[in-house]
Design an enzyme around this catalytic site. Sequence first.
Site, PDB file in Angstrom:
ATOM      1  N   HIS A 104       1.002  -1.143   0.103  1.00 23.96           N
ATOM      2  CA  HIS A 104       0.052   0.191   0.020  1.00 23.96           C
ATOM      3  C   HIS A 104       1.059   1.288  -0.062  1.00 23.96           C
ATOM      4  O   HIS A 104       1.865   1.365   0.708  1.00 23.96           O
ATOM      5  CB  HIS A 104      -0.955   0.122   1.459  1.00 23.96           C
ATOM      6  CG  HIS A 104      -1.784   1.285   1.283  1.00 23.96           C
ATOM      7  ND1 HIS A 104      -3.037   1.167   0.582  1.00 23.96           N
ATOM      8  CD2 HIS A 104      -2.007   2.149   2.077  1.00 23.96           C
ATOM      9  CE1 HIS A 104      -3.718   2.091   0.605  1.00 23.96           C
ATOM     10  NE2 HIS A 104      -3.212   2.942   1.568  1.00 23.96           N
ATOM     11  N   ASP A 145      -6.982  -3.551   3.034  1.00 24.32           N
ATOM     12  CA  ASP A 145      -5.866  -3.079   3.843  1.00 24.32           C
ATOM     13  C   ASP A 145      -5.736  -3.108   5.427  1.00 24.32           C
ATOM     14  O   ASP A 145      -5.310  -2.394   6.026  1.00 24.32           O
ATOM     15  CB  ASP A 145      -5.781  -1.476   3.701  1.00 24.32           C
ATOM     16  CG  ASP A 145      -5.573  -1.026   2.034  1.00 24.32           C
ATOM     17  OD1 ASP A 145      -5.175  -1.842   1.207  1.00 24.32           O
ATOM     18  OD2 ASP A 145      -6.421  -0.101   1.653  1.00 24.32           O
TER      19      ASP A 145
HETATM   20  C1  GRF Z   1       1.553   1.034  -6.298  1.00 28.73           C
HETATM   21  O1  GRF Z   1       1.383   2.498  -6.052  1.00 28.73           O
HETATM   22  C2  GRF Z   1       0.972   0.249  -5.410  1.00 28.73           C
HETATM   23  O2  GRF Z   1       1.284   0.661  -3.796  1.00 28.73           O
HETATM   24  C3  GRF Z   1      -0.611   0.362  -5.572  1.00 28.73           C
HETATM   25  O3  GRF Z   1      -0.631   0.384  -6.804  1.00 28.73           O
HETATM   26  C4  GRF Z   1       0.512   0.924  -7.369  1.00 28.73           C
HETATM   27  C5  GRF Z   1       1.029  -0.007  -8.633  1.00 28.73           C
HETATM   28  O4  GRF Z   1       1.941   0.568  -9.544  1.00 28.73           O
HETATM   29  N1  GRF Z   1      -1.079  -0.776  -4.501  1.00 28.73           N
HETATM   30  P1  GRF Z   1       2.424  -0.227 -10.527  1.00 28.73           P
HETATM   31  O5  GRF Z   1       1.384  -0.866 -11.350  1.00 28.73           O
HETATM   32  O6  GRF Z   1       3.270  -1.371 -10.046  1.00 28.73           O
HETATM   33  O7  GRF Z   1       3.557   0.420 -11.331  1.00 28.73           O
END
Ligand code: GRF
Length: 196
Positions: A104, A145
């Site tokens: 998260h 979460d």
């Molecule tokens: C990340 O910020 C993660 O924390 C959230 O979604 C985003 C995914 O980014 N759960 P990516 O697709 O890995 O670039």
Amino acid sequence: MHQIAVLASGFGSNAAKLMDYFQNHPQIRVALVVSNNASARVLTKAGERRIPVEVLPGPAWENREKLLKVFENYQVETIVLAGYMRLLPPYFVKAYRNRIINIHPALLPAFGGKGMYGMHVHRAVIESGAHKSGITIHLVNEQYDEGEILFSKSLDVLPEDTPESLAKKVLELEHRYYAPVVENYILHGPDMKISD
Ligand code: GRF
């Protein structure tokens, strides 16, 4: 080999980091990348690395036996969520109890829950006036979460930070820590020994 499935809905930069980190790992392998979204860019990233993919949109999750079979076929033991935008059904959380990990982009338990994803999180952090944000890596239970926290890392929110600049700094932390934390959890359990 301990086989992981990475679930992602979008761009997949964290998923790519995980795939690369475990590429030549002696004990752990990303055996499968799953997306609910057939046009997610993470699927291309998996293809480039010759990692099998499955597209499982919402309705596919309604057929419990068939769905679990997909993961069984790849002998998946741990599920890693990397920007996966759907709540997992309770039967799935039960089948993989303590074996589903999420990241998260803020410090839980604040700034979590339904609707708190992507830029919504960073905007809320800035608007709250918080001086710290960061990342939280946690186990997944039936609520958004709320599972046990395995690891968190904070960073300073500076007066000049915008949601965009904060997002960038947080993503850097995610890329740095997610794979080692997943590795540590699989090999040694919830007591984290992660170096900077
Ligand atoms: C990340 O910020 C993660 O924390 C959230 O979604 C985003 C995914 O980014 N759960 P990516 O697709 O890995 O670039």
